[in-house]
Design an enzyme around this catalytic site. Structure first.
Site, short mmCIF file in Angstrom:
data_model
loop_
_atom_site.label_atom_id
_atom_site.label_comp_id
_atom_site.label_asym_id
_atom_site.label_seq_id
_atom_site.Cartn_x
_atom_site.Cartn_y
_atom_site.Cartn_z
N SER A 9 45.02 42.42 44.03
CA SER A 9 46.24 42.48 44.85
C SER A 9 46.18 43.65 45.84
O SER A 9 46.85 43.63 46.87
CB SER A 9 47.48 42.62 43.96
OG SER A 9 47.38 43.78 43.15
N GLY A 10 45.41 44.67 45.50
CA GLY A 10 45.29 45.84 46.39
C GLY A 10 45.81 47.13 45.78
O GLY A 10 46.03 48.11 46.49
N SER B 167 48.82 46.09 34.32
CA SER B 167 50.02 46.25 33.47
C SER B 167 50.91 45.01 33.55
O SER B 167 52.01 45.07 34.10
CB SER B 167 50.78 47.54 33.82
OG SER B 167 50.92 47.75 35.20
N1 LIG Z 1 40.32 39.19 31.58
C1 LIG Z 1 40.61 40.04 32.57
N2 LIG Z 1 41.84 40.03 33.14
C2 LIG Z 1 42.11 40.89 34.13
N3 LIG Z 1 41.23 41.79 34.63
C3 LIG Z 1 39.98 41.85 34.09
C4 LIG Z 1 39.63 40.97 33.05
N4 LIG Z 1 38.34 41.24 32.71
C5 LIG Z 1 37.92 42.25 33.49
N5 LIG Z 1 38.90 42.61 34.33
C6 LIG Z 1 38.79 43.76 35.27
O1 LIG Z 1 39.57 44.80 34.68
C7 LIG Z 1 40.54 45.28 35.57
C8 LIG Z 1 41.95 45.27 34.94
O2 LIG Z 1 42.08 46.29 34.00
P1 LIG Z 1 43.51 46.92 33.70
O3 LIG Z 1 43.27 48.05 32.77
O4 LIG Z 1 44.20 47.21 34.98
O5 LIG Z 1 44.24 45.70 32.97
S1 LIG Z 1 45.55 45.72 32.07
O6 LIG Z 1 46.54 46.59 32.74
O7 LIG Z 1 45.21 46.23 30.74
O8 LIG Z 1 46.01 44.31 31.99
C9 LIG Z 1 40.55 44.37 36.77
O9 LIG Z 1 40.47 45.26 37.85
P2 LIG Z 1 41.36 45.14 39.15
O10 LIG Z 1 40.76 44.01 39.89
O11 LIG Z 1 41.14 46.46 39.84
O12 LIG Z 1 42.80 44.91 38.78
C10 LIG Z 1 39.31 43.51 36.65
O13 LIG Z 1 38.32 43.96 37.52
N1 LIG Z 2 46.50 44.59 52.86
C1 LIG Z 2 45.27 44.11 52.65
N2 LIG Z 2 44.74 43.21 53.51
C2 LIG Z 2 43.49 42.71 53.32
N3 LIG Z 2 42.68 43.05 52.30
C3 LIG Z 2 43.15 43.94 51.42
C4 LIG Z 2 44.45 44.52 51.55
N4 LIG Z 2 44.65 45.39 50.51
C5 LIG Z 2 43.50 45.34 49.78
N5 LIG Z 2 42.61 44.48 50.32
C6 LIG Z 2 41.26 44.13 49.81
O1 LIG Z 2 41.47 43.37 48.64
C7 LIG Z 2 40.42 43.61 47.70
C8 LIG Z 2 41.07 44.02 46.36
O2 LIG Z 2 41.67 45.29 46.54
P1 LIG Z 2 41.75 46.32 45.33
O3 LIG Z 2 42.45 47.52 45.84
O4 LIG Z 2 40.42 46.50 44.71
O5 LIG Z 2 42.73 45.50 44.33
P2 LIG Z 2 43.11 45.78 42.81
O6 LIG Z 2 42.91 47.23 42.54
O7 LIG Z 2 44.54 45.37 42.71
O8 LIG Z 2 42.19 44.89 42.04
C9 LIG Z 2 39.54 44.70 48.29
O9 LIG Z 2 38.41 44.07 48.86
C10 LIG Z 2 40.43 45.33 49.37
O10 LIG Z 2 39.66 45.83 50.44
#
Ligand SMILES: Nc1ncnc2c1ncn2[C@@H]1O[C@H](COP(=O)(O)OS(=O)(=O)O)[C@@H](OP(=O)(O)O)[C@H]1O
Ligand SMILES: Nc1ncnc2c1ncn2[C@@H]1O[C@H](COP(=O)(O)OP(=O)(O)O)[C@@H](O)[C@H]1O
Length: 197
Positions: free
Chosen positions: A36-37, A106
């Site tokens: 989501s970012g 979360s």
């Molecule tokens: N099953 C599953 N569901 C969601 N995400 C997964 C999963 N497995 C690995 N990942 C990676 O772990 C990141 C999410 O961890 P979090 O500690 O933020 O998750 S939580 O708050 O405990 O739900 C999440 O990172 P973000 O993309 O930065 O959100 C994923 O890269």
């Molecule tokens: N407003 C936005 N517009 C386009 N791309 C975005 C935007 N915000 C984040 N991104 C891109 O979306 C992807 C996921 O962002 P990230 O910050 O890693 O998300 P999260 O931490 O929620 O997993 C990355 O490649 C980032 O560069």
């Protein structure tokens, strides 16, 4: 806590640390789907605060799930424990006088509410990084959505594990079709308007 463990009241308190820092502390809690970012926006908010001379610390997957919480996976039970520990750690950072930023999916409302109550007062600021699942899947920077769709990852948030969206977040960012810098400015504006900084 065992009944024979007694809380020690130290002389230097949070207020002293905040006075020295010349700003108050709080917890910015970023929540949203994977992709989501959260990390992007939280990182930009931290950069802006740092440039303004504020003391900050960003907690995210890299420094938490690879360290303190490396024993936890992605079952509901493990996510609940993940957030509980992050909440406790965030509370310590806030007590240290630091503007703390936490960026974790979360997904459960009750755990976010527990962290809000743990912090108390108006120290907890919920920042909903609201990006449609279709956009997150299109971004898929780590290829995880594709793997989840292919059945290679189980319990993936938004696919086969729930995400409960905040009902009244302090800051609501629609992070789709906007510049991430504008998203970060929304958070800074909230902090200024509500006299956190
Ligand atoms: N099953 C599953 N569901 C969601 N995400 C997964 C999963 N497995 C690995 N990942 C990676 O772990 C990141 C999410 O961890 P979090 O500690 O933020 O998750 S939580 O708050 O405990 O739900 C999440 O990172 P973000 O993309 O930065 O959100 C994923 O890269
Ligand atoms: N407003 C936005 N517009 C386009 N791309 C975005 C935007 N915000 C984040 N991104 C891109 O979306 C992807 C996921 O962002 P990230 O910050 O890693 O998300 P999260 O931490 O929620 O997993 C990355 O490649 C980032 O560069």
């Amino acid at each position: 806590m065992g009944s024979d463990v007694v809380w020690h009241a130290h002389k230097v308190c949070r207020e002293d640390r905040e006075l020295q820092n010349e700003h108050r502390a709080c917890l910015l809690w970023f929540t949203g789907l994977s992709g989501s970012g959260k990390s992007t926006v939280a990182g930009l908010v931290e950069e802006k605060l740092h440039a303004m001379g504020k003391r900050t610390y960003l907690l995210d997957g890299d420094n938490v799930r690879k360290g303190m919480n490396r024993d936890l996976g992605f079952t509901d039970e493990d996510r609940i424990e993940n957030i509980r520990r992050i909440g406790e750690m965030s509370r310590l950072f806030v007590d240290a006088g630091i503007i703390t930023l936490s960026a974790f999916i979360s997904p459960f409302r009750s755990e976010r509410q527990s962290v809000r109550e743990l912090l108390g007062g108006n120290d907890f600021i919920e920042v909903f990084v609201d990006t449609p699942l279709t956009t997150c899947e299109r971004r898929d920077p780590k290829g995880l959505y594709q793997r989840a769709r292919d059945g290679l990852i189980k319990n993936f948030t938004g696919i086969d594990s729930p995400y409960e969206a905040p009902q009244s977040p302090e800051v609501h960012i629609i992070n789709d079709g906007i510049d991430p810098d504008a998203a970060a400015e929304q958070v800074i504006s909230y902090l200024v308007a509500n006299k956190y900084i």
